[in-house]
Design an enzyme around this catalytic site. Structure first.
Site, PDB file in Angstrom:
ATOM      1  N   ILE A 197       0.862  -1.183   0.000  1.00  6.74           N
ATOM      2  CA  ILE A 197       0.000   0.000   0.000  1.00  6.74           C
ATOM      3  C   ILE A 197       0.892   1.224   0.000  1.00  6.74           C
ATOM      4  CG2 ILE A 197      -1.794   1.258   1.205  1.00  6.74           C
ATOM      5  CD1 ILE A 197      -2.605  -1.251   2.580  1.00  6.74           C
ATOM      6  N   ASP A 214       3.370   6.517   3.777  1.00  5.97           N
ATOM      7  CA  ASP A 214       4.603   6.506   2.985  1.00  5.97           C
ATOM      8  C   ASP A 214       5.003   7.893   2.523  1.00  5.97           C
ATOM      9  OD1 ASP A 214       3.033   3.665   1.823  1.00  5.97           O
ATOM     10  OD2 ASP A 214       4.869   3.622   2.988  1.00  5.97           O
ATOM     11  N   HIS A 238     -10.018  18.348  -3.247  1.00  4.68           N
ATOM     12  CA  HIS A 238     -10.847  19.345  -3.918  1.00  4.68           C
ATOM     13  C   HIS A 238     -10.555  19.287  -5.401  1.00  4.68           C
ATOM     14  CE1 HIS A 238     -12.461  21.321  -0.410  1.00  4.68           C
ATOM     15  NE2 HIS A 238     -11.272  21.273   0.149  1.00  4.68           N
ATOM     16  N   CYS A 275     -15.334  17.068  -5.992  1.00  8.42           N
ATOM     17  CA  CYS A 275     -16.380  17.718  -6.756  1.00  8.42           C
ATOM     18  C   CYS A 275     -16.107  17.472  -8.233  1.00  8.42           C
ATOM     19  CB  CYS A 275     -16.332  19.234  -6.515  1.00  8.42           C
ATOM     20  SG  CYS A 275     -16.510  19.656  -4.796  1.00  8.42           S
TER      21      CYS A 275
END
Lengths: 384, 596
Positions: free
Chosen positions: A74, A112, A156, A198
Site C-alpha cells: 500500500i 509513505d 478538492h 467535486c
C-alpha cells in the site's frame, strides 16, 4: 417403478446442476488472472478544515488492510497530519463517525508520503515507477503485469483537474497519460480508479488505456458533499460517498462474493445528493463477474498438489570463525566530549585556497621597490 | 582415564584433536562421554543481550516524566567482508543500514513538543523539536555526501518520516560539537554530518516502525505500555535511536555494537491527569504490566524517590524493598526498583500497576545549572535580530559552553554585528568557527566556545536580513512561516557529586549514556527553541489576476479600436410590421401593387 425412475432422474439432474455450479465457482475463482494486489491511496488536501479528506483516505486504507493487502503493498499519501495536529482534541485519532465511534487511524498505520512530499510529481512518479534510485521500497509501487491496482484519490477538484495541496493541480489528461505509461510498461493487470471530489467524473473522461474501471462520486457540474460534522472536533468528518462506501465495505469479508455491480449501487442520489458515476467501457471483463476482493482484498491463489516434496538436510548454522583469539594489545577508549584546550588550539581547515599570509603586502612592497629603483628615490616624496 | 562429564549445550573444545572422537560427539551432543578427556568451556556468553528499563520521575509542577530505555548489545563486526546474516535481537533493517553505508555512529530523534528546562529540570537524553539526525561515518568512506544522501532516504523509508528533505541546504558539518559518543580511534570531523528538520511531525506512523525494531515488539515487556493514544496526548514526546560501538568490559580490548532506543514522555497534570495529583501506570498508559520481555536479560522500573525519603510527600504502592542509588546529571538520586523478571513483583493479581499518590505539595526543585532561550527580535519583514540567551545558575563556578547555530541561507546573517555579552560586558569567545552560507546550497554554521561567568546571563545577538525566495520555493502554506532549527549548547557542567568514571559497572541505562571522563563535571546538551520567521510572501494569485486584467484590457481597448477602424457600415431596410406584412401578402395574391 415409474416413480422411482422419475425420482432418480430428478436426483441426477440436481447432482449435475450442483457440479456445474461448483465448476462455475471454481472457474470464477481463477478467472481474474491477477496474482497480487496493490493500492495507492492519496489525500491531496492540507489544513485542518480538510480533515474529512484524510478521514476518507484512512477509511479506505483501513478496509483494504482488513481485507488482506499488507502495508508493503500500500502506498499511502497524506498531505497533512490530522491525527497529531495541535487542533485535534483527541490526538493520534482520526474519526469517521460522529460521536467518535470509529477510529480509522488505528495503532498500526504506515504513511509513505506525508506532508510536503505529496505533490503531483511524486504521485506521477509513483504511478510510472520513475523514481530516483535511492527511494526506499516502501515508497515505490512495485507492481507487475499481474497486479490489480486500486487507486483512490480525494480532495478538492473541478472540471478536469484535481487540486494538490492548494498550490498545484493535476489534470485529467496527465492522469490518462500516466495510466497509458503504466499500461505500456506492463505495470498493471487491471486498475480500479475511485475519486471522491467535486465534479469527479471529469477525471475519468479522458482515459484511453484498456482494463481500467473508474468510479466517481459526482458528475460534471455537481459538487460532492460532506457527511456530518462532529461538534467536539469541530469539522466535517467524512464525505458522503466515501462514508457510504465505508459502510458497504464493512460488510465485505475476504471470502465475499459481492461484485462490482453492488459497488456501482453505493450511495444513490437520495443519500449522496450528487450522482455517482462509473465507467466500464475500457474494462474487458463484465463488471458483474469482477469481485470486490479482486481490488480491495488480497486473495491469494492456492495450488494443491499431491506429489511428495523432498526436503533437503537441515542447514547447520555456520559457526563464526574463532573470534580473534589473539590478545588485543590495543585498548579503546571514549573520546572527551568537550576538549576545551584541543578546540581552542584547533586550526580551522581551510577548504578554499588563499594566498599565504602577507602575500599581498609583499607583492605591493615589491612593486613599489621596483618603481623607485627604476625612476629614482626622489619620487618617494610624492607618496609621503 | 575415563571420566564422566555432563556436556552443556553449546560449543565445547577437545584438548586433543581426535577425528573419530569428534565425529562421534557431533552426533550425540547431549550424551555422556566416557573416553578421552575433554576440556569443557562453560556456556559461552551470549553474543547479544537485551535490557529494558523504565524510569519514572515525578516533576515538581505535578507532571510526571517517564523515560523508556531499550538497549541491545551485540558483539559482531559489521565491517568485515562476509556479511552478517544471522540476526537475533538486533533488528536486521538497522544492521543492513550500518554495513551498507559504513556508519560508525547514528543518532536519530523525533520529538513533539519542547522540553521546558526551568520547570522540569534536565532530561536524561535531550532532543530538539522535530527530527534530528547526526551520523559519524567510518574512515573508509570516500564520498561522505553521497552516502549521507542515500542514508537519509533509506531512513525515511524505515521510520515513515520525510527525512528525504534533508539535503545540502540543511546539513552542516560541525567542527567541534557532536564528538562521537562511542569508541573511536581518532575524530576527523570530515566524517560527521548533522541535520535537523524542525518542521517534522511525529505521530503513530513513526512510533509503529520504531516499536517493530524491538526484539519483543510491543507484545511483551515494557513496550506494551506504548499506546499512541496516550503517548501523543502529552506535553512532550520524543523517540530516539542511538547506535554506537561501546566497550565490552573494563579493559576495553573489544568493542560491541550498542543499539539504544529511548522514549521520553512528559504527561501533563491537567490534560492527562485530570487535575488530580495521583499517577499510576494505568492512568498514564492505559495498560498495566503482566510480564517482562522473555528475551530481556534485565527488565526494571525505577521510581525517583530522592525527594521523598520518609514518604512525606508521596506514597508509592505496591511497596518494594529494592532501592538503588545512581549518580545522574550531577546529582545522587535514590530510586525504588521493581524487577520484572521476578514473579513476586507482579503479586497475586499477576499484574503490576504502580500508584504514586501525593500527600502534600511542598518541596523545592533542583534548579538546573544551565538553561538557554532563543528568540527573534525586530519588526517588519526585512531585517531582524536573533538573540540566544544562556543562563549559568551556578553560584561560584564558571564553565565553558560550545554553542552551535545552523541558520538557513534565506536569513542572511551579518556576522560583523555578532556580539556576546555577559553581565553587560563583552565576552570574547575563545574559539569561533563560522562558515558562511551559499544561496540555495548551504546554510550558515556558527560555532563558538564561550566561557559563562558564574551566576550570569550571557546574550549572543546577530542581525540578519530576510531574502526573497523564488515563487516555486515556497511551501504550500507559506504564511505559516519558516522554521530555523534549534541551537545546540554542549557544556561540561560542574557536578556537586563525584561522577562515576567506571563505564562498565552495573549502572542503570539512563545514567550511563554520556561517557564520563572526569569526576568533577558531567556533559550535558541543551537545545533551545526553534524559531519561526515570516518571509515576505508574494500573493500567489497575482499571475492569474494579471492575465485576466491584461486580457480584458486588450480585448476591450484594442478590440473596440480595431472594430472602429475596420468595420464598414451599410444602410438596412427596416423590417415591416406584421399588419403590413399580412396586407402585402393578401395584395400579392390579388395581384395588386404592394404597399411601400
Amino acid at each position: 417403478a415409474f416413480l422411482l425412475t422419475f425420482l432418480s432422474a430428478i436426483i441426477m439432474l440436481i447432482f449435475i446442476c450442483f457440479c456445474v455450479h461448483f465448476q462455475n465457482t471454481a472457474g470464477q475463482f481463477f478467472s481474474s488472472g491477477h496474482t497480487n494486489n496493490w493500492a495507492v491511496l492519496v489525500c491531496t488536501s492540507r489544513f485542518w478544515f480538510n480533515y474529512r479528506h484524510v478521514a476518507n483516505t484512512l477509511s479506505v486504507y483501513r478496509s483494504v488492510k482488513r481485507l488482506g493487502i499488507p502495508d508493503s503493498h500500500i502506498v499511502l499519501m497524506l498531505a497533512d497530519d490530522m491525527a497529531c495536529n495541535h487542533r485535534n482534541p483527541k490526538p493520534a485519532t482520526v474519526f469517521s463517525h460522529r460521536n467518535m465511534e470509529l477510529n480509522v487511524y488505528g495503532d498500526d498505520v504506515e504513511v509513505d508520503y506525508r506532508g510536503y512530499e505529496v505533490t503531483v510529481e511524486n504521485f506521477l512518479r509513483v504511478l510510472t515507477g520513475r523514481l530516483p534510485p535511492s527511494t526506499p521500497r516502501s515508497k515505490r509501487l512495485l507492481s507487475d503485469d499481474r497486479s490489480n491496482i486500486l487507486i483512490y484519490l480525494t480532495g478538492h477538484g473541478g472540471n478536469g483537474f484535481l487540486k494538490f495541496q492548494d498550490s498545484e493541480e493535476i489534470s485529467n489528461v496527465e492522469l490518462a497519460d500516466a495510466f497509458e505509461q503504466m499500461w505500456q510498461k506492463r505495470r498493471y493487470n487491471e486498475l480500479l480508479f475511485i475519486i471522491d471530489t467535486c465534479q469527479g467524473a471529469s477525471m475519468y473522461e479522458r482515459f484511453y488505456s484498456p482494463n481500467i474501471m473508474a468510479l466517481a462520486s459526482s458528475q460534471v457540474g455537481e459538487d460532492s458533499l460532506s457527511h456530518q460534522p462532529d461538534l467536539a472536533i469541530g469539522v466535517h468528518l467524512m464525505d458522503r460517498y466515501t462514508f457510504y462506501l465505508l459502510e458497504f465495505l464493512e460488510d465485505i469479508h475476504p471470502a465475499s462474493k459481492s461484485n462490482m455491480n453492488d459497488l456501482f449501487k453505493v450511495c444513490p442520489k437520495s443519500q449522496c445528493v450528487s450522482t455517482p458515476g462509473h465507467r466500464t467501457d475500457l474494462f474487458l471483463r463484465d463488471p458483474g463477474s469482477v469481485l470486490i476482493t479482486d481490488f480491495f482484498g488480497s486473495v491469494r491463489k492456492v495450488e494443491i498438489t499431491m506429489e511428495a516434496i523432498h526436503l533437503t538436510d537441515p542447514i547447520l548454522q555456520l559457526e563464526d570463525g574463532p573470534m580473534s583469539e589473539e590478545v588485543q594489545e590495543k585498548t579503546y577508549s571514549y573520546v572527551d566530549q568537550l576538549p576545551v584546550s584541543e578546540i581552542i588550539h584547533q586550526k580551522p581547515k581551510q577548504k578554499d585556497w588563499h594566498p599565504p599570509d602577507g602575500f599581498i603586502l609583499g607583492l605591493w612592497t615589491l612593486i613599489l621597490l621596483v618603481f623607485f629603483k627604476t625612476y629614482g628615490i626622489k619620487h618617494l616624496k610624492h607618496i609621503f | 582415564m575415563h571420566s564422566y562429564f555432563w556436556l552443556l549445550i553449546g560449543r565445547w573444545e577437545a584438548t586433543e584433536v581426535d577425528e573419530a572422537a569428534l565425529g562421534d560427539s557431533a552426533a550425540d551432543k547431549l550424551g555422556v562421554r566416557a573416553s578421552d578427556t575433554f576440556v569443557l568451556t562453560p556456556t559461552p556468553q551470549p553474543k547479544d543481550d537485551f535490557q529494558e528499563e523504565l524510569v519514572i520521575r515525578p516533576l515538581h509542577s505535578g507532571d510526571i516524566y517517564a523515560s523508556f530505555q531499550f538497549r541491545t548489545l551485540w558483539e559482531t563486526d559489521f565491517m568485515r567482508e562476509n556479511k552478517v546474516s544471522h540476526y537475533r535481537l538486533f533488528p536486521k533493517s538497522l544492521g543492513q543500514v550500518i554495513s551498507k553505508f559504513s556508519v560508525r555512529e547514528l543518532h536519530i530523534s523525533f520529538t513533539q513538543g519542547y522540553w521546558r528546562t526551568m520547570q522540569w529540570g534536565q532530561p536524561f537524553l535531550p532532543s530538539p523539536p522535530g527530527a534530528e539526525l547526526w551520523v559519524w561515518f567510518q574512515d573508509s568512506v570516500t564520498d561522505v555526501d553521497a552516502a549521507w544522501k542515500e542514508l537519509t532516504n533509506v531512513l525515511s523509508g524505515i521510520f515513515c518520516a520525510s527525512l528525504n528533505f534533508i539535503d545540502s541546504t540543511n546539513t552542516v558539518q560541525p567542527s567541534a560539537s557532536f564528538k562521537p559518543l562511542g569508541i573511536v580511534n581518532e575524530t576527523d570531523h570530515r566524517f560527521l554530518r548533522y541535520a535537523t528538520l524542525p518542521r517534522e511531525i511525529v505521530c503513530t506512523e513513526n512510533l509503529t516502525p520504531w516499536k517493530k525494531l524491538l526484539p519483543c515488539g510491543s507484545k511483551a515487556g515494557l513496550a506494551v505500555l506504548l499506546k499512541s493514544e496516550k503517548l501523543f496526548h502529552s506535553s512532550f514526546f520524543s523517540q530516539t535511536v542511538h547506535i554506537r560501538p561501546v566497550c565490552q568490559d573494563r579493559e576495553c580490548k573489544t568493542t560491541s555494537w550498542e543499539l539504544r532506543q529511548t522514549l521520553n514522555v512528559v504527561f501533563d497534570l491537567h490534560t492527562s491527569g485530570q487535575g488530580k495529583r495521583e499517577w499510576s501506570l494505568f492512568k498514564m498508559f492505559s495498560r498495566t504490566l503482566t510480564e517482562a520481555c522473555p528475551l530481556a536479560s534485565s527488565s526494571k522500573i525505577y521510581i525517583d524517590v530522592t525527594d521523598n525519603p520518609q514518604e512525606e510527600y508521596f506514597e508509592l504502592s505496591p511497596a518494594t524493598p529494592l532501592l538503588s542509588q545512581a549518580v545522574v546529571l550531577g546529582d545522587r538520586r535514590t530510586f525504588s526498583v521493581y524487577d520484572l523478571t521476578q514473579q513476586v513483583t507482579f503479586g497475586t493479581v499477576r499484574s503490576l500497576n504502580l500508584l504514586i499518590r501525593w500527600k502534600s505539595t511542598e518541596g523545592d526543585m533542583l534548579r538546573p545549572l544551565l538553561h538557554a532561550e532563543r528568540y527573534v527580535a525586530g519588526y517588519g519583514l526585512q531585517t531582524g535580530e536573533i538573540h540566544t540567551v544562556m543562563y549559568n545558575n551556578h553560584p561560584f563556578r564558571s564553565f565553558p559552553v560550545l554553542l552551535l547555530d545552523s541558520v538557513p541561507w534565506y536569513l542572511r546573517l551579518y556576522i560583523h554585528t555578532l556580539t556576546v555579552t555577559s553581565k553587560g560586558k563583552d565576552n570574547t569567545p575563545s574559539y569561533i568557527h563560522y562558515q558562511p552560507s551559499k544561496d540555495r546550497m548551504r546554510p550558515h554554521l556558527l560555532e563558538m566556545l564561550v566561557q559563562l561567568p558564574p551566576h550570569s546571563v550571557t546574550e549572543v545577538t546577530v542581525q540578519f536580513e530576510r531574502a526573497l525566495l523564488k515563487w516555486t520555493e515556497y511551501t504550500p502554506d507559506p504564511n505559516h512561516g519558516f522554521y530555523v532549527g534549534s541551537s545546540v549548547i554542549s557544556a561540561l557542567v560542574p557536578s556537586s557529586v563525584a561522577m562515576d568514571t567506571n563505564i562498565t559497572q552495573e549502572q542503570p541505562l539512563f545514567s550511563s549514556f554520556f561517557p564520563c571522563k572526569e569526576e568533577s563535571s558531567y556533559f550535558v546538551r541543551v537545545y533551545t527553541e526553534p524559531l519561526l520567521v515570516n518571509l515576505p510572501t508574494p500573493d500567489f494569485s497575482m499571475p492569474y489576476n494579471v492575465i485576466c486584467l491584461t486580457c480584458t484590457v486588450v480585448a476591450v481597448g484594442y478590440g473596440s479600436l480595431y472594430n472602429l477602424l475596420t468595420r464598414s457600415f451599410q444602410i438596412e431596410e427596416p423590417n415591416p410590421r406584421l399588419a403590413k406584412k399580412i396586407a402585402n401578402f393578401i395584395r400579392r395574391i390579388r395581384g395588386v401593387p404592394l404597399l411601400s
